[in-house]
Design a protein around this motif. Structure first.
Motif, PDB file in Angstrom:
ATOM      1  N   SER A   3      57.568  34.815  34.347  1.00  0.00           N
ATOM      2  CA  SER A   3      56.913  36.100  34.531  1.00  0.00           C
ATOM      3  C   SER A   3      56.654  36.324  36.007  1.00  0.00           C
ATOM      4  N   ALA A   5      54.526  38.719  39.061  1.00  0.00           N
ATOM      5  CA  ALA A   5      53.483  39.653  39.471  1.00  0.00           C
ATOM      6  C   ALA A   5      53.947  40.316  40.758  1.00  0.00           C
ATOM      7  N   MET A  19      53.958  34.233  38.302  1.00  0.00           N
ATOM      8  CA  MET A  19      52.664  34.177  37.648  1.00  0.00           C
ATOM      9  C   MET A  19      52.278  32.716  37.434  1.00  0.00           C
ATOM     10  N   ARG A  32      42.889  30.481  34.724  1.00  0.00           N
ATOM     11  CA  ARG A  32      42.719  31.871  34.302  1.00  0.00           C
ATOM     12  C   ARG A  32      41.690  31.987  33.180  1.00  0.00           C
ATOM     13  N   TYR A 198      46.815  39.596  41.175  1.00  0.00           N
ATOM     14  CA  TYR A 198      46.382  39.303  39.806  1.00  0.00           C
ATOM     15  C   TYR A 198      45.985  40.577  39.066  1.00  0.00           C
ATOM     16  N   HIS A 199      46.782  41.599  39.274  1.00  0.00           N
ATOM     17  CA  HIS A 199      46.547  42.904  38.657  1.00  0.00           C
ATOM     18  C   HIS A 199      46.342  42.784  37.144  1.00  0.00           C
ATOM     19  N   ASP A 200      47.153  42.005  36.467  1.00  0.00           N
ATOM     20  CA  ASP A 200      47.048  41.874  35.010  1.00  0.00           C
ATOM     21  C   ASP A 200      45.714  41.249  34.602  1.00  0.00           C
ATOM     22  N   GLN A 203      43.002  43.889  34.963  1.00  0.00           N
ATOM     23  CA  GLN A 203      43.128  44.858  33.871  1.00  0.00           C
ATOM     24  C   GLN A 203      42.543  44.310  32.578  1.00  0.00           C
ATOM     25  N   GLU A 204      42.777  43.039  32.312  1.00  0.00           N
ATOM     26  CA  GLU A 204      42.252  42.423  31.100  1.00  0.00           C
ATOM     27  C   GLU A 204      40.720  42.426  31.120  1.00  0.00           C
ATOM     28  N   GLU A 217      39.178  47.790  38.465  1.00  0.00           N
ATOM     29  CA  GLU A 217      39.742  46.476  38.785  1.00  0.00           C
ATOM     30  C   GLU A 217      39.023  45.851  39.976  1.00  0.00           C
TER      31      GLU A 217
END
Length: 242
Positions: A3, A5, A19, A32, A198-200, A203-204, A217
């Protein structure tokens, strides 16, 4: 399949990075899942953190900072000496609103160009240009300003300073000779890299918040960085701060 980023430097170009389950924010790396646990704990209103009080506070609802907006700092537990703090910030309102109206302050922090970063640094510079600012430093000033541009202006406090400046390999080495504005120009690019990389994750964390008290964010990063920085403080033997 690996994956990817996205990472960008201030005013620079995007490129792909792998990632990882290990997340590096400031000068610390943690799993994480642990960072998600920090956020889940902070966003639980039963735990009596600043969320949702600070994030749901309506304030003036204006694009400018008004008297009622100054009360938001107590909702992030930064309201020591509230009356002197209020009067100092009240005196600074003309300068705050003049700089807050800068047309360079546009878009999100993740996408901010060097020009926009410099405009954010000019907000820090209020503390350089209007000394003495008794009872008001970067922490309180930014707690007021973040609410006016929650996707653009970051939060800051002692835990975040420790995370970025007092770890073994700090991205922003401590320099007591810097002005507030000079510190901002050193710190903001490091913060932007963490936000974009670490945008994802952010978002989480945003999705964990109550829709009635949404967060950005940038606020999600602040929550995680605050907790990580408190660990730096506890291992260094220095007192923990809110």
């Amino acid at each position: 399949m690996l994956s990817l980023a996205r990472e960008v430097t201030v005013g620079g170009s995007w490129h792909d990075i792998p990632m990882s389950e290990m997340i590096s924010v400031g000068g610390m790396t943690q799993p994480r899942d642990k960072l998600l646990a920090y956020a889940r704990d902070y966003l639980n209103p039963e735990n009596n953190y600043a969320y949702p009080a600070y994030d749901a506070y309506h304030g003036s609802g204006s694009a400018q900072v008004e008297d009622v907006d100054l009360l938001a700092i107590v909702l992030l537990n930064a309201g020591q000496r509230p009356l002197p703090t209020y009067y100092t910030l009240h005196r600074l309102l003309p300068q705050i609103n003049e700089r807050l109206a800068d047309p360079r302050l546009t878009g999100t922090f993740a996408e901010a160009s060097q020009t926009t970063v410099e405009a954010i640094a000019d907000l820090f510079g209020i503390l350089d240009d209007h000394r003495p600012t008794d009872y008001v430093g970067k922490t309180k000033l930014l707690k007021v300003l973040h609410r006016k541009r929650p996707e653009l202006i970051p939060l800051y406090d002692e835990n975040i300073r420790r995370l970025y400046s007092e770890t073994p390999n700090p991205p922003v080495p401590r320099d007591t000779k810097r002005t507030h504005r000079e510190f901002a120009l050193a710190w903001l690019p490091a913060l932007q890299r963490d936000l974009v990389a670490y945008h994802d994750l952010w978002q989480e964390i945003v999705a964990m918040a109550d829709p009635k008290a949404p967060i950005t964010e940038l606020r999600a990063l602040d929550i995680v960085a605050w907790k990580m920085g408190s660990n730096v403080a506890s291992t260094s033997g220095k007192p923990r701060t809110s």
